[in-house]
Design an enzyme around this catalytic site. Structure first.
Site, PDB file in Angstrom:
ATOM      1  N   GLU A 132     -28.410  12.596  -5.701  1.00 26.55           N
ATOM      2  CA  GLU A 132     -29.386  13.504  -6.298  1.00 26.55           C
ATOM      3  C   GLU A 132     -30.715  13.275  -5.594  1.00 26.55           C
ATOM      4  O   GLU A 132     -31.258  12.167  -5.613  1.00 26.55           O
ATOM      5  CB  GLU A 132     -29.544  13.261  -7.799  1.00 26.55           C
ATOM      6  CG  GLU A 132     -30.526  14.241  -8.450  1.00 26.55           C
ATOM      7  CD  GLU A 132     -30.762  13.967  -9.931  1.00 26.55           C
ATOM      8  OE1 GLU A 132     -31.183  14.899 -10.636  1.00 26.55           O
ATOM      9  OE2 GLU A 132     -30.518  12.829 -10.384  1.00 26.55           O
TER      10      GLU A 132
ATOM     11  N   ASP B 231     -39.575  20.485  -7.160  1.00 27.04           N
ATOM     12  CA  ASP B 231     -40.898  21.090  -7.085  1.00 27.04           C
ATOM     13  C   ASP B 231     -40.784  22.432  -6.363  1.00 27.04           C
ATOM     14  O   ASP B 231     -40.279  22.496  -5.248  1.00 27.04           O
ATOM     15  CB  ASP B 231     -41.839  20.161  -6.311  1.00 27.04           C
ATOM     16  CG  ASP B 231     -43.305  20.558  -6.455  1.00 27.04           C
ATOM     17  OD1 ASP B 231     -43.582  21.779  -6.518  1.00 27.04           O
ATOM     18  OD2 ASP B 231     -44.161  19.668  -6.489  1.00 27.04           O
TER      19      ASP B 231
END
Length: 213
Positions: free
Chosen positions: A44, A118
């Site tokens: 991840e 983001d």
């Protein structure tokens, strides 16, 4: 995301090299030595506080997991989760995602998770998006042929951009949901942000894409 500085975090991280791998470059091409098996490895990128990786590792003991997080003041929470759970199939890396090729060789990684990354909405910041073509190339350099990216976000603009980026790169679309929490998908494990945003009524977007064999 504004990260509250924790000056003691780095020292604590250094105390647990069995969980946050120190000198990860020495395991490039041989991560099986860290886990003691040849199970598939899923990573991840931007693991945050580690809820997703911890729960995935609990649910899938036949898969090895690696949570990658740049900020030591964030990964420290993931470390606390891992210390408590003591999972043999989960490790953490406190490194920059731009440097993945320093730590992983071709065929090291089977799957990449990008969760609530983001969005970097300004056009001049496009290259920082984790679904930008340069990152897609970087993932390909460390993954098996036919490796997959599983992507979740609450940001519609980033999702639309990512679908286009995946398509332009030649990735194959396996699954897409424009309202994931109202889909028939079973077994979803939520991140901290996913819980927060869904409670506020945000729509969650998700897709799975595959590199050609």
């Amino acid at each position: 995301m504004r990260v509250r500085h924790k000056p003691w975090a780095k020292e604590k991280i250094d105390q647990y090299p069995q969980y946050v791998v120190a000198n990860p470059e020495q395991y490039k091409g041989k991560w099986h030595e860290v886990f003691g098996n040849n199970h598939p490895l899923h990573i991840e990128v931007g693991t945050g506080k580690g809820q997703f990786m911890t729960e995935m590792a609990k649910a899938n003991p036949g898969i090895n997991y690696m949570g990658i997080e740049l900020y030591d003041s964030v990964i420290i929470t993931a470390l606390d989760r891992l210390i408590e759970a003591d999972l043999p199939n989960l490790r953490l890396l406190n490194v920059n995602a731009n440097d993945l090729a320093k730590y992983f060789a071709k065929n090291d990684v089977d799957q990449v998770y990008l969760n609530f990354s983001d969005p970097w909405p300004k056009g001049r910041h496009e290259k920082r998006r984790l679904t930008y073509k340069d990152f897609l190339k970087l993932y390909e350099e460390i993954m098996v042929d036919g490796g997959e990216i599983h992507f979740k976000t609450d940001n519609q603009g980033l999702f639309e951009y990512s679908l286009m980026s995946f398509s332009k790169y030649g990735l194959l679309l396996k699954y897409v949901s424009l309202d994931f929490h109202n889909s028939e998908y079973e077994g979803n494990i939520m991140t901290e942000y996913e819980e927060k945003f869904s409670e506020k009524g945000h729509r969650i977007y998700r897709c799975e894409v595959k590199y050609p064999n």
